[in-house]
Design a protein around this motif. Structure first.
Motif, PDB file in Angstrom:
ATOM      1  N   THR A   1     -32.163  17.054 -56.358  1.00 11.49           N
ATOM      2  CA  THR A   1     -32.525  15.802 -55.700  1.00 11.49           C
ATOM      3  C   THR A   1     -31.862  14.659 -56.464  1.00 11.49           C
ATOM      4  OG1 THR A   1     -34.643  16.709 -54.999  1.00 11.49           O
ATOM      5  CG2 THR A   1     -34.427  14.320 -54.979  1.00 11.49           C
TER       6      THR A   1
ATOM      7  N   LYS B   1     -30.313   8.522 -53.423  1.00 10.98           N
ATOM      8  CA  LYS B   1     -29.608   8.321 -52.164  1.00 10.98           C
ATOM      9  C   LYS B   1     -28.324   7.530 -52.422  1.00 10.98           C
ATOM     10  CE  LYS B   1     -32.752  10.354 -49.699  1.00 10.98           C
ATOM     11  NZ  LYS B   1     -32.520  11.720 -49.228  1.00 10.98           N
ATOM     12  N   SER B   2     -27.319   7.806 -51.647  1.00  9.76           N
ATOM     13  CA  SER B   2     -26.000   7.182 -51.754  1.00  9.76           C
ATOM     14  C   SER B   2     -25.194   7.691 -52.951  1.00  9.76           C
ATOM     15  CB  SER B   2     -26.087   5.650 -51.805  1.00  9.76           C
ATOM     16  OG  SER B   2     -26.638   5.165 -50.597  1.00  9.76           O
TER      17      SER B   2
ATOM     18  N   GLN C   1     -28.678  14.218 -46.016  1.00 11.69           N
ATOM     19  CA  GLN C   1     -29.637  13.915 -47.088  1.00 11.69           C
ATOM     20  C   GLN C   1     -29.470  12.491 -47.617  1.00 11.69           C
ATOM     21  OE1 GLN C   1     -31.744  16.598 -47.232  1.00 11.69           O
ATOM     22  NE2 GLN C   1     -30.175  17.327 -45.790  1.00 11.69           N
ATOM     23  N   GLY C   2     -28.440  11.808 -47.119  1.00 16.18           N
ATOM     24  CA  GLY C   2     -28.223  10.420 -47.521  1.00 16.18           C
ATOM     25  C   GLY C   2     -27.160  10.229 -48.574  1.00 16.18           C
ATOM     26  N   TYR C   3     -26.413  11.301 -48.904  1.00 23.11           N
ATOM     27  CA  TYR C   3     -25.352  11.185 -49.901  1.00 23.11           C
ATOM     28  C   TYR C   3     -24.041  10.729 -49.262  1.00 23.11           C
ATOM     29  CZ  TYR C   3     -28.719  14.106 -52.378  1.00 23.11           C
ATOM     30  OH  TYR C   3     -29.870  14.608 -52.930  1.00 23.11           O
TER      31      TYR C   3
END
Length: 212
Positions: free
Chosen positions: A33, A36-37, A57-59
């Motif tokens: 985990t 984000k980003s 997942q926001g990556y």
């Protein structure tokens, strides 16, 4: 001899047994985990749907792929709208609705750096022994000092050698450094007849992680 032309021909003739439909369960189970980003590098990405999972997942995901055919299939199969621009020898395809871009060209000409993480499912094992250490060095140079790495490797017996290539454990630790640790391993030979048919009694898939 494994050259760029070898891989381009594999895509052209549809001999892409290394491509996995769907999302790799080991990615879902063992991916850390991250904030984000976070910027995630996927070397030799092919048309892997793992990149979509990571982006969801926001990556911020960057895949690098030599074959224009693989890139076209990935973008087309997923009905992505995207923009393309040229940077030197590389083409950059930026997807509109996901934080995802595909860099088309030779991975060794890709020189961006400071990625927060790297996911390698089938890149290192695609490299012949003569290029493998160079590949690892080039990849580590793309990462920040505190980056995570999730690596999937193969080790197998028998005379039939890859690609994908068998890589011994001591080789992985010597190339990737003391921070890399094996977290799980599974011998696929007893449960997958195709490996026995190829003369393997051992066909071990291992998951490794560099955890800062």
């Amino acid at each position: 001899m494994i050259t760029n032309e070898f891989w381009l021909d594999r895509w052209k003739t549809g001999r892409i047994g290394f491509h996995m439909e769907g999302v790799n369960p080991k990615l879902v189970e063992f991916w850390p985990t991250l904030p984000k980003s976070s910027h995630v590098l996927v070397p030799l990405c092919g048309k892997s749907n793992d990149m979509i999972w990571l982006a969801e997942q926001g990556y911020q995901v960057t895949g690098v792929e030599l074959s224009s055919l693989a890139v076209v299939q990935f973008l087309g199969d997923n009905d992505f709208s995207y923009d393309t621009h040229q940077e030197g020898e590389l083409k950059i395809h930026t997807v509109h609705d996901l934080p995802l871009r595909i860099v088309e060209g030779d991975y060794f000409q890709f020189n961006e750096s400071h990625f927060d993480a790297c996911y390698d499912r089938a890149a290192m094992v695609a490299m012949p022994d003569s290029k493998r250490a160079e590949y690892v060095r080039h990849t580590l140079d793309r990462l920040s000092p505190s980056a995570w790495v999730l690596l999937i490797s193969l080790y197998y017996d028998g005379e039939n050698q890859g690609p994908p290539f068998s890589v011994e454990e001591h080789s992985i630790t010597s190339m990737w450094g003391e921070k890399i640790h094996k977290i799980v391993a599974e011998n696929l030979a007893p449960t997958h007849p195709q490996y026995k048919e190829r003369g393997h009694s051992v066909f071990e898939e291992s998951v490794w992680r560099i955890q800062p």
